[in-house]
Structure formats: C-alpha cells, structure tokens
Motif scaffolding. Sequence first.
Motif, PDB file in Angstrom:
ATOM      1  N   TYR A 205       0.818  -1.210   0.000  1.00 23.74           N
ATOM      2  CA  TYR A 205       0.000   0.000   0.000  1.00 23.74           C
ATOM      3  C   TYR A 205       0.858   1.269   0.000  1.00 23.74           C
ATOM      4  O   TYR A 205       0.363   2.344  -0.312  1.00 23.74           O
ATOM      5  N   ASN A 206       2.128   1.120   0.352  1.00 27.07           N
ATOM      6  CA  ASN A 206       3.007   2.278   0.453  1.00 27.07           C
ATOM      7  C   ASN A 206       4.451   1.909   0.073  1.00 27.07           C
ATOM      8  O   ASN A 206       5.353   1.971   0.899  1.00 27.07           O
ATOM      9  N   PRO A 207       4.686   1.522  -1.204  1.00 28.78           N
ATOM     10  CA  PRO A 207       6.047   1.170  -1.621  1.00 28.78           C
ATOM     11  C   PRO A 207       6.957   2.392  -1.613  1.00 28.78           C
ATOM     12  O   PRO A 207       6.490   3.516  -1.794  1.00 28.78           O
ATOM     13  N   LYS A 208       8.244   2.157  -1.397  1.00 29.73           N
ATOM     14  CA  LYS A 208       9.212   3.251  -1.318  1.00 29.73           C
ATOM     15  C   LYS A 208      10.389   2.993  -2.249  1.00 29.73           C
ATOM     16  O   LYS A 208      10.960   1.902  -2.235  1.00 29.73           O
ATOM     17  N   ILE A 209      10.767   3.991  -3.031  1.00 29.88           N
ATOM     18  CA  ILE A 209      11.984   3.906  -3.839  1.00 29.88           C
ATOM     19  C   ILE A 209      13.167   3.999  -2.887  1.00 29.88           C
ATOM     20  O   ILE A 209      13.253   4.933  -2.087  1.00 29.88           O
ATOM     21  N   ILE A 210      14.071   3.004  -2.964  1.00 31.35           N
ATOM     22  CA  ILE A 210      15.221   3.012  -2.056  1.00 31.35           C
ATOM     23  C   ILE A 210      16.557   3.120  -2.787  1.00 31.35           C
ATOM     24  O   ILE A 210      17.581   3.362  -2.161  1.00 31.35           O
ATOM     25  N   GLY A 211      16.565   2.909  -4.105  1.00 28.72           N
ATOM     26  CA  GLY A 211      17.837   2.963  -4.812  1.00 28.72           C
ATOM     27  C   GLY A 211      17.674   3.129  -6.305  1.00 28.72           C
ATOM     28  O   GLY A 211      16.605   2.867  -6.867  1.00 28.72           O
ATOM     29  N   TYR A 212      18.766   3.575  -6.932  1.00 26.16           N
ATOM     30  CA  TYR A 212      18.826   3.735  -8.388  1.00 26.16           C
ATOM     31  C   TYR A 212      20.203   3.311  -8.884  1.00 26.16           C
ATOM     32  O   TYR A 212      21.197   3.461  -8.183  1.00 26.16           O
ATOM     33  N   PHE A 213      20.242   2.793 -10.093  1.00 26.39           N
ATOM     34  CA  PHE A 213      21.483   2.663 -10.838  1.00 26.39           C
ATOM     35  C   PHE A 213      21.234   3.408 -12.137  1.00 26.39           C
ATOM     36  O   PHE A 213      20.371   3.012 -12.932  1.00 26.39           O
ATOM     37  N   ASN A 214      21.930   4.487 -12.354  1.00 30.77           N
ATOM     38  CA  ASN A 214      21.681   5.338 -13.521  1.00 30.77           C
ATOM     39  C   ASN A 214      22.401   4.820 -14.760  1.00 30.77           C
ATOM     40  O   ASN A 214      23.589   4.545 -14.729  1.00 30.77           O
ATOM     41  N   VAL A 215      21.638   4.671 -15.814  1.00 31.74           N
ATOM     42  CA  VAL A 215      22.144   4.334 -17.137  1.00 31.74           C
ATOM     43  C   VAL A 215      21.603   5.431 -18.041  1.00 31.74           C
ATOM     44  O   VAL A 215      20.435   5.777 -17.968  1.00 31.74           O
ATOM     45  N   GLU A 216      22.439   5.980 -18.885  1.00 33.44           N
ATOM     46  CA  GLU A 216      22.031   7.158 -19.639  1.00 33.44           C
ATOM     47  C   GLU A 216      21.350   6.851 -20.967  1.00 33.44           C
ATOM     48  O   GLU A 216      21.030   7.758 -21.702  1.00 33.44           O
ATOM     49  N   LEU A 217      21.138   5.588 -21.269  1.00 39.75           N
ATOM     50  CA  LEU A 217      20.514   5.284 -22.558  1.00 39.75           C
ATOM     51  C   LEU A 217      19.120   4.702 -22.370  1.00 39.75           C
ATOM     52  O   LEU A 217      18.326   5.245 -21.627  1.00 39.75           O
ATOM     53  N   LYS A 218      18.832   3.575 -22.991  1.00 36.42           N
ATOM     54  CA  LYS A 218      17.460   3.078 -23.048  1.00 36.42           C
ATOM     55  C   LYS A 218      17.330   1.694 -22.407  1.00 36.42           C
ATOM     56  O   LYS A 218      17.523   0.679 -23.052  1.00 36.42           O
TER      57      LYS A 218
END
Length: 185
Positions: free
Chosen positions: A80-93
């Motif tokens: 009911y309340n998911p949270k974004i905790i991380g990212y791995f950035n990729v600059e393409l698609k």
Amino acid sequence: VKPLDNDIFSSNYYNVKRADSFLYFATIRGLEIYKSGPTPKFLSRTPTNGLAYGLDVIDNYAYIADYYTGICVIDISNPYNPKIIGYFNVELKVFDVKTKGKYAYVIDKEKGLIILDISDRRSPKKISQCSDIGSAFSIVLRDSMAFIGKFDGPVVIINISNPEKPFVLGYLPNDSIKGYCVDSY
C-alpha cells in the motif's frame, strides 16, 4: 473475469509479474500494485523518473527497468506504500531487468547486457557488461544462460555462469525469430 474500472488503470502496461497474491505492473506511470483475484484491486502507484518498461520482483523488492534513467529499486514490503530506495543510472534506453541471486541483469537497447551487484539494494554496482549483441530489449534467465531478445536479429544466448565475465555462446539458428523472449513459471 470482470471488467475493471478504467479510471484506476494506466493506459500503457509494458510488463507484469505475479508474486504471492499480488500483481506488479510496469506502466507509463511507474510501478502499479494490485491485489490478485477475479477482479484485481488497485493498491498503489509509485511514480518513477522514466518510463517503467521491465520489472522483476524478488523477496520484498521490485526492480524496474526505467527507460532513460536506469534501474529503480522499490521496497514493496508494504504494497500500500512502496518506497523507492535505490537507483542505478544508465544514460541510454533500459528496457528489461531480471534478478538472480545477488545480481540484476539489465537490458539496455544500445549498451547490451549490464550486470549489477544488488547486494546493497540502495546502491547497485555495475560489475560487467556484454555489449556486442546489437539492439536488445528483453531477457530471460535459465540456469547459467541469459537469452536476449533483440530488435534487429536473432535471440542471443549469453553464458552468465561467471557474472563478472559474461560471454556470447551463440544465437538461435533461425534469423526469422526476432525479439521475443518468453518466460514461464
């Protein structure tokens, strides 16, 4: 199955995963979670920075292939309340992601297969890449192999027995088979 109220549903669904009694959708709006059943019940939506195309769910985490931004890791322990905790950035698609053990296997249209160590879900780290595979958009994992669907050619088979050194094993023999990798559970 009864028709559902269109006001709660996104207009674009790109991927779906069922885990336990929940349905997880990668949509133009981000991650959407529904309680499974004859009439699925909308529980929550978590917007992401890009377009959520692919996803995988393992334990209490959803890994989202977020086109133009990379991999988004979402804690779904509370649906009911998911949270974004991380990212791995990729600059393409980024089109798809699958997880196995402590690794995420990411498909980028131009960079190919990118393998991440996800032991620290808040800060995934790139450990390797297999880029000589053409324009990729989907992945299925089986044993020590990754099957990569492409826009421009046959399915590529990659050996991932050592995630730090993936290599191309070969291609499906028929060049008329293009693009689709289907997984069954």
